[in-house]
Every structure is written in structure tokens, then in C-alpha cells.
Scaffold this motif. Structure first.
Motif, PDB file in Angstrom:
ATOM      1  N   HIS A  40     -11.066 -15.179  -3.372  1.00  8.61           N
ATOM      2  CA  HIS A  40     -11.627 -15.900  -4.695  1.00  8.61           C
ATOM      3  C   HIS A  40     -11.600 -15.361  -6.269  1.00  8.61           C
ATOM      4  CE1 HIS A  40     -14.128 -19.083  -5.893  1.00  8.61           C
ATOM      5  NE2 HIS A  40     -14.578 -18.679  -6.830  1.00  8.61           N
ATOM      6  N   CYS A  41     -11.888 -14.047  -5.754  1.00  7.80           N
ATOM      7  CA  CYS A  41     -12.410 -13.394  -7.508  1.00  7.80           C
ATOM      8  C   CYS A  41     -11.814 -12.627  -7.586  1.00  7.80           C
ATOM      9  CB  CYS A  41     -14.416 -13.143  -7.836  1.00  7.80           C
ATOM     10  SG  CYS A  41     -14.349 -11.873  -6.310  1.00  7.80           S
ATOM     11  N   GLY A  42     -11.071 -12.077  -7.046  1.00 10.24           N
ATOM     12  CA  GLY A  42     -10.014 -10.181  -7.209  1.00 10.24           C
ATOM     13  C   GLY A  42     -10.580  -9.244  -7.036  1.00 10.24           C
ATOM     14  N   THR A  43     -12.050  -8.872  -7.019  1.00 11.63           N
ATOM     15  CA  THR A  43     -12.895  -7.715  -6.668  1.00 11.63           C
ATOM     16  C   THR A  43     -12.384  -7.283  -5.220  1.00 11.63           C
ATOM     17  OG1 THR A  43     -15.035  -9.392  -7.652  1.00 11.63           O
ATOM     18  CG2 THR A  43     -15.161  -6.450  -5.724  1.00 11.63           C
ATOM     19  N   GLU A  44     -12.704  -5.461  -5.509  1.00 13.73           N
ATOM     20  CA  GLU A  44     -11.974  -4.181  -4.446  1.00 13.73           C
ATOM     21  C   GLU A  44     -12.924  -4.026  -3.893  1.00 13.73           C
ATOM     22  OE1 GLU A  44      -8.898  -2.684  -7.380  1.00 13.73           O
ATOM     23  OE2 GLU A  44      -7.066  -3.560  -6.944  1.00 13.73           O
ATOM     24  N   ASN A  45     -12.818  -3.951  -2.673  1.00 14.97           N
ATOM     25  CA  ASN A  45     -13.869  -2.995  -2.194  1.00 14.97           C
ATOM     26  C   ASN A  45     -13.391  -2.435  -1.381  1.00 14.97           C
ATOM     27  OD1 ASN A  45     -16.848  -5.928  -1.890  1.00 14.97           O
ATOM     28  ND2 ASN A  45     -15.230  -6.316  -2.126  1.00 14.97           N
ATOM     29  N   ARG A  46     -13.799  -1.110  -1.121  1.00 20.79           N
ATOM     30  CA  ARG A  46     -12.960  -0.336  -1.249  1.00 20.79           C
ATOM     31  C   ARG A  46     -13.899   0.510   0.460  1.00 20.79           C
ATOM     32  NH1 ARG A  46     -10.298   4.063  -3.118  1.00 20.79           N
ATOM     33  NH2 ARG A  46     -11.000   3.628  -4.782  1.00 20.79           N
ATOM     34  N   ILE A  47     -13.199   0.436   1.663  1.00 26.51           N
ATOM     35  CA  ILE A  47     -13.372   0.605   2.808  1.00 26.51           C
ATOM     36  C   ILE A  47     -13.691   2.704   2.960  1.00 26.51           C
ATOM     37  CG2 ILE A  47     -12.324   1.010   4.953  1.00 26.51           C
ATOM     38  CD1 ILE A  47     -10.534  -0.867   3.957  1.00 26.51           C
ATOM     39  N   GLU A  48     -14.899   2.925   3.058  1.00 22.55           N
ATOM     40  CA  GLU A  48     -15.456   3.895   3.056  1.00 22.55           C
ATOM     41  C   GLU A  48     -14.763   4.984   4.388  1.00 22.55           C
ATOM     42  OE1 GLU A  48     -19.315   5.503   5.355  1.00 22.55           O
ATOM     43  OE2 GLU A  48     -19.903   4.838   3.400  1.00 22.55           O
ATOM     44  N   LEU A  49     -13.629   5.826   4.248  1.00 27.60           N
ATOM     45  CA  LEU A  49     -13.322   6.506   5.428  1.00 27.60           C
ATOM     46  C   LEU A  49     -13.695   7.445   6.029  1.00 27.60           C
ATOM     47  CD1 LEU A  49     -10.382   8.876   3.152  1.00 27.60           C
ATOM     48  CD2 LEU A  49     -10.291   5.902   4.415  1.00 27.60           C
ATOM     49  N   ARG A  50     -14.157   7.342   7.855  1.00 25.32           N
ATOM     50  CA  ARG A  50     -14.441   7.460   8.971  1.00 25.32           C
ATOM     51  C   ARG A  50     -14.208   8.697   9.306  1.00 25.32           C
ATOM     52  NH1 ARG A  50     -15.505   2.176  12.285  1.00 25.32           N
ATOM     53  NH2 ARG A  50     -16.726   0.689  11.398  1.00 25.32           N
ATOM     54  N   SER A  51     -15.333   9.832   8.894  1.00 30.72           N
ATOM     55  CA  SER A  51     -14.638  10.853   9.567  1.00 30.72           C
ATOM     56  C   SER A  51     -14.284  11.671  10.752  1.00 30.72           C
ATOM     57  CB  SER A  51     -15.371  12.077   8.915  1.00 30.72           C
ATOM     58  OG  SER A  51     -16.798  11.955   9.682  1.00 30.72           O
ATOM     59  N   GLY A  52     -13.633  12.370  11.531  1.00 28.58           N
ATOM     60  CA  GLY A  52     -14.045  12.534  13.015  1.00 28.58           C
ATOM     61  C   GLY A  52     -12.468  13.175  13.693  1.00 28.58           C
ATOM     62  N   LEU A  53     -12.437  13.644  14.730  1.00 25.54           N
ATOM     63  CA  LEU A  53     -11.229  13.806  14.659  1.00 25.54           C
ATOM     64  C   LEU A  53     -10.545  12.466  15.791  1.00 25.54           C
ATOM     65  CD1 LEU A  53     -11.740  17.840  15.686  1.00 25.54           C
ATOM     66  CD2 LEU A  53     -10.345  16.764  13.609  1.00 25.54           C
ATOM     67  N   ILE A  54      -9.403  12.579  16.010  1.00 27.15           N
ATOM     68  CA  ILE A  54      -8.402  11.620  17.075  1.00 27.15           C
ATOM     69  C   ILE A  54      -8.938  12.447  18.381  1.00 27.15           C
ATOM     70  CG2 ILE A  54      -6.520   9.850  17.718  1.00 27.15           C
ATOM     71  CD1 ILE A  54      -8.052   9.713  14.081  1.00 27.15           C
ATOM     72  N   GLU A  55      -9.509  12.145  18.916  1.00 28.65           N
ATOM     73  CA  GLU A  55      -9.924  12.368  20.591  1.00 28.65           C
ATOM     74  C   GLU A  55      -9.075  11.906  21.385  1.00 28.65           C
ATOM     75  OE1 GLU A  55     -13.817  12.620  21.964  1.00 28.65           O
ATOM     76  OE2 GLU A  55     -14.716  12.999  20.019  1.00 28.65           O
ATOM     77  N   GLU A  56      -8.645  13.334  21.820  1.00 36.77           N
ATOM     78  CA  GLU A  56      -7.585  12.526  23.516  1.00 36.77           C
ATOM     79  C   GLU A  56      -8.931  12.841  24.550  1.00 36.77           C
ATOM     80  OE1 GLU A  56      -4.246  12.526  23.747  1.00 36.77           O
ATOM     81  OE2 GLU A  56      -3.836  13.035  22.206  1.00 36.77           O
ATOM     82  N   TYR A  57      -8.485  11.556  25.490  1.00 36.50           N
ATOM     83  CA  TYR A  57      -9.607  11.358  27.138  1.00 36.50           C
ATOM     84  C   TYR A  57      -9.057  11.504  27.827  1.00 36.50           C
ATOM     85  CZ  TYR A  57     -12.440   8.830  23.217  1.00 36.50           C
ATOM     86  OH  TYR A  57     -12.916   8.998  22.339  1.00 36.50           O
ATOM     87  N   ASP A  58     -10.202  12.258  28.720  1.00 35.18           N
ATOM     88  CA  ASP A  58      -8.957  13.072  30.231  1.00 35.18           C
ATOM     89  C   ASP A  58      -8.456  12.081  30.636  1.00 35.18           C
ATOM     90  OD1 ASP A  58      -9.934  13.407  33.685  1.00 35.18           O
ATOM     91  OD2 ASP A  58      -9.896  15.167  32.431  1.00 35.18           O
ATOM     92  N   LEU A  59      -7.668  11.666  31.896  1.00 34.43           N
ATOM     93  CA  LEU A  59      -6.438  10.537  32.095  1.00 34.43           C
ATOM     94  C   LEU A  59      -7.353  10.565  34.007  1.00 34.43           C
ATOM     95  CD1 LEU A  59      -4.615   8.812  31.969  1.00 34.43           C
ATOM     96  CD2 LEU A  59      -2.895   9.776  33.071  1.00 34.43           C
TER      97      LEU A  59
END
Length: 391
Positions: A40-59
Motif C-alpha cells: 500500500h505505502c511501499g514501506t520496507e520492513n526489515r526482517i531481523e535475521l535469526r541466529s543459530g546453527l542449522i541442526e541435524e536431528y537423530d533419525l
């Protein structure tokens, strides 16, 4: 300038909606950026980057703890805060738009699926770029009906969808038995025509000596990718690779705003079975290399998997579809690389004309060679070297 604070997320009855901080209107993720943009107004809202590793889970632990539940017969009821409407998504979707006012909505997956997505790749290319790639691909199709080219030039909307995938890691040890084949040569007498005379010549003829073998090979498999959607044929899902999985981000609903997103439809156990088939193909090649020689026969393989882990992630595609002669055809574009894959019809008339033109060219070449005398020379040469094997 983009708002530096994290974009406002409104939670209503288990759903997530993304209003603009400036005017409260609709926010949608802008591919290739870290921004939610107000339509509507063109305002840009920044996404706050989430920290943390991409984990592997025990199958093994996941398979023992998770009781695979069937998707509920009725999907959760959704309330749109934009227009107040109540509705339901398609059973396979958990993100999309309100059908009444277009407000982007993301629902949680906790009540539907026992395993939640923990990472994703955001869209890198926008719809306009995806359409250019799609048009370039479809215009390059051989023997496609003209209706397909017309569709490529239309303004039909592409749909952005996050598809569910599994990735698997596994350490494998494979014991095998088989045979190694080594080529050797023996002398054999054959009869051939030389200068219009039948003569006997000695030639080297290849034979194979087979030797029984046993052994083992090991390999660590990293991020074997398996599509967890049934919306597209597996051949198309697999052909969209490669994906830059090293760029996976922690799961964040903001990237889903303005796009559809699917639940996984291929359960974890089935996904690992499919991953093992992919691994088995590589293990087969490893065994052939280990056996060595000129030829290999594999009689038995016993593979043990250890330390197996998995991830559940969402990957972006632009999708399109159309009907031709009462049949549906689907196309998808990798939302990161722009690679296009899809189903396509063939034009019977174009193929027929191509075959006819080829036959006419062959016939014209035959007539030319026959009139020039070259054809008779070729026939004589072939007759002179034609071998006759001794019985």
C-alpha cells in the motif's frame, strides 16, 4: 529507508499475519532481499535475521519417538484479521493468502505434522525473472504445439510455493560379493574376401575371465535430498537440483508472507527409504571401482547405516500449469537458480513433418549417390571387407 526493527507479526487464532508498521496494510516478502514490503505505502520492513546453527536431528530417535499421524480430516479454521473472514487452506498448505482480501497468512504446523520445518531457503528470484526463464525454456522446446508458445507469451500468474524436503546424512559400510572380469585375447581363424578371393586370416578375439571377489566399501553421505511433496512428480522435484543448501537459514515465517507453503506429504520413514535408494546407486558405483578389472558383476550387497541424521527444510519454487487437449501440464522454476523443469506435450504434426523431411533427405542422398556411381563403389568396398566366420 527500511525499518530496522523486526517487522510486526500479528498472531490470531494460531495464524501469523504481517501488517505494516507504517500503515497496517499487507506486507509481503521481497525475493532476493531481507525485506517485507508494504503493497500500500511501499514501506520496507526489515526482517531481523535469526541466529543459530542449522541442526541435524537423530533419525533413529525421531523414528522411535514420533508416531506418524495421518493428516486430520479437517484442516484448522483460519480467521483473517484483515477482513474478518473465516476459511480453510487446502489440506496440504499451511501458508497462503486470504481468498477474500488477499492478506498473507501463515499457520503453524504443530497440530497437523509432528515434525516442524527448522530451516529454509528464501526466494532469490522474483516473479518477473522467473517468467523470463520460463519463457526462454518453453520457447526452446522442440516439437512443442504452438499453443504452448502462446501460453508462454501470456500474462498468466506464476505461483510462489515453498515445498517441503528432507535431507539425510548417513555413514555407510557395505560388504559385497561378486566377480571381476578381465579381458584377454585368443587367436581365431576367420574367412574374409580379399580381391574377390576367399582367404583365411588369424585375428585376436576378446574373451572375459571371471574371478570371484569379496570386499567392503564405506562412504559418508551428506545432505541427500528427498522431496517430501506429492504435488509434483518426483522426476521433476529431483531435476530441480542443485540447491545451495549451505545457504539454509533458520526457519522464519516472515519469508513465507505472500507465498504458499506445503506440509510434508512424504513421511520421514518413507523419505529415508527413498534416500537409501539414492545412496545405493552411489554404493554400487563404489563397489564396481573397488572390484576393478574391465567388467564387474555384483551378486550380493549388505549395507549398514550408522549415525543417520535428518533435517526438514522448505525450498522455493515458482509454479505454473495449463491444460492442453484435456490434460494438465505443470512447470516449476527453482526459486534460487531459475532452473526450469516441467511436463510438456508434443505436436504430432511437427514430428510427422520432421520424419517426412528426414526420409526425403535420405531418399535424395540415395538418388544422388546412385547416379554418381559412388553408391556402387561403397557396395563393392563393403563386400570386400565383409568377414565370414569359420564354423
Amino acid at each position: 529507508m527500511p525499518t530496522l526493527a523486526k517487522a510486526l507479526v500479528r498472531r490470531v487464532a494460531g495464524t501469523l499475519q504481517f501488517p505494516c508498521r507504517q500503515c497496517g496494510s499487507v506486507l509481503k516478502y521481497a525475493p532476493g532481499t531481507e525485506l517485507l514490503v508494504c503493497e500500500h505505502c511501499g514501506t520496507e520492513n526489515r526482517i531481523e535475521l535469526r541466529s543459530g546453527l542449522i541442526e541435524e536431528y537423530d533419525l533413529k530417535q525421531a523414528l522411535s519417538q514420533v508416531v506418524e499421524r495421518r493428516t486430520k480430516a479437517s484442516t484448522p479454521s483460519i480467521h483473517c484479521n484483515g477482513c474478518g473472514a473465516g476459511f480453510q487452506f487446502e489440506a496440504k498448505n499451511h501458508a497462503g493468502e486470504c481468498p477474500f482480501c488477499g492478506t498473507p497468512i501463515v499457520t503453524g504446523t504443530d497440530d497437523i505434522k509432528p515434525i516442524q520445518p527448522k530451516s529454509l531457503l528464501p526466494f532469490q528470484i522474483d516473479e518477473a525473472t522467473a517468467r523470463q526463464r520460463f519463457q526462454r525454456w518453453i520457447n526452446g522446446l522442440w516439437f512443442a504445439p504452438n499453443a504452448i508458445k502462446k501460453y508462454a507469451r501470456s500474462d498468466s500468474k506464476l505461483t510462489g510455493v515453498y515445498l517441503p524436503f528432507w535431507t539425510f546424512d548417513s555413514q555407510t559400510l557395505s560388504r559385497y560379493s561378486g566377480e571381476r572380469g578381465d579381458v584377454y585375447y585368443v587367436q581365431q581363424e576367420v574367412q574374409v574376401m580379399r580381391n574377390n578371393r576367399l582367404v583365411t586370416e588369424t585375428r585376436q578375439v576378446p574373451k572375459i575371465r571371471w574371478t570371484p571377489v569379496n570386499g567392503q566399501v564405506s562412504r559418508f553421505f551428506d545432505d541427500v535430498l528427498v522431496g517430501a511433496s506429492r504435488s509434483l512428480p518426483r522426476t521433476i522435484l529431483d531435476a530441480l537440483q542443485p540447491w545451495d543448501l549451505e545457504a539454509l537459514l533458520p526457519y522464519d515465517e516472515n519469508y513465507l508472507s505472500g507465498f504458499r507453503s506445503e506440509y510434508y506429504q512424504v513421511e520421514l520413514a518413507e523419505g529415508f527409504d527413498l534416500a537409501r535408494q539414492i545412496m545405493d546407486n552411489q554404493i554400487y558405483r563404489d563397489i564396481c571401482n573397488d572390484i576393478g578389472g574391465d567388467h564387474q558383476r555384483i551378486h550380493q550387497v549388505n549395507t549398514h547405516h550408522s549415525g543417520s541424521t535428518f533435517k526438514h527444510c522448505l525450498l522455493p519454487v515458482w509454479s505454473a500449469g495449463f491444460r492442453y487437449r484435456d490434460k494438465s501440464y505443470r512447470f516449476v522454476i527453482n526459486g534460487r537458480t531459475g532452473k526450469v523443469q516441467g511436463e510438456r506435450p508434443y505436436s504430432f504434426w511437427k514430428i510427422s513433418f520432421a520424419v517426412l523431411a528426414t526420409l526425403l533427405m535420405i531418399a535424395a542422398a540415395y538418388v544422388y549417390l546412385d547416379k554418381s556411381g559412388a553408391l556402387r563403389n561403397i557396395q563393392v568396398q563393403n563386400f570386400d571387407i565383409q568377414p565370414y566366420h569359420h564354423q
